[in-house]
Scaffold this motif. Structure first.
Motif: not given
Length: 146
Positions: A115-118, A120-121, A130, A134-135, A137-138
């Motif tokens: 769920e926290e794997n950037i 994956d976007i 999601s 993730l965006r 965190k980018f």
């Protein structure tokens, strides 16, 4: 979906901001998710080496191993276990590059929750929630615009 090739993706962060990212279809079909994730890790390790050399050129030497995160436990075990197994002999030699970089302490491969794997976007369809998580965190947009 037509060619059954997986997509590799990575993002490198420095100071909370992305400095390099990639989404690339793999050159060959993988026989398992472990193999697909292992290939992606090898691609990320190549970029890592390039970024480390760039930092050194800019007089910002990297003195510790760069941590590469992945969410596939089997691929991480394969990366960190420097013994070759019969079940991996079909994987092209070029993808074992990451093992060498773990062994020489250039990179460190650790697990991150899916769920926290950037990255994956870049590699899969995500829910709106999601995607926004993730965006953020980018490091490219302000958290206020969420």
């Amino acid at each position: 979906m037509d060619d059954r090739r997986s997509t590799s993706g990575y993002v490198f962060l420095s100071g909370g901001t992305s400095i390099s990212w990639c989404s690339k279809k793999q050159n060959s079909v993988s026989l398992s998710t472990t193999e697909a994730e292992y290939k992606a890790a090898a691609l990320a390790a190549q970029e890592c080496i390039w970024l480390q050399r760039l930092a050194n050129y800019l007089y910002l030497p990297i003195t510790k191993p760069t941590t590469l995160f992945g969410d596939n436990q089997s691929a991480l075990k394969l990366t960190n276990n420097l013994v070759f197994h019969a079940r991996t002999k079909h994987i092209e030699i070029e993808h074992h590059f990451i093992r060498e970089k773990v062994l020489d302490n250039t990179v460190n491969a650790l697990e991150v929750r899916s769920e926290e794997n950037i990255a994956d976007i870049f590699t899969k369809l995500l829910s709106k929630t999601s995607f926004k998580f993730l965006r953020a965190k980018f490091g490219l947009i302000s958290k206020k615009s969420l």
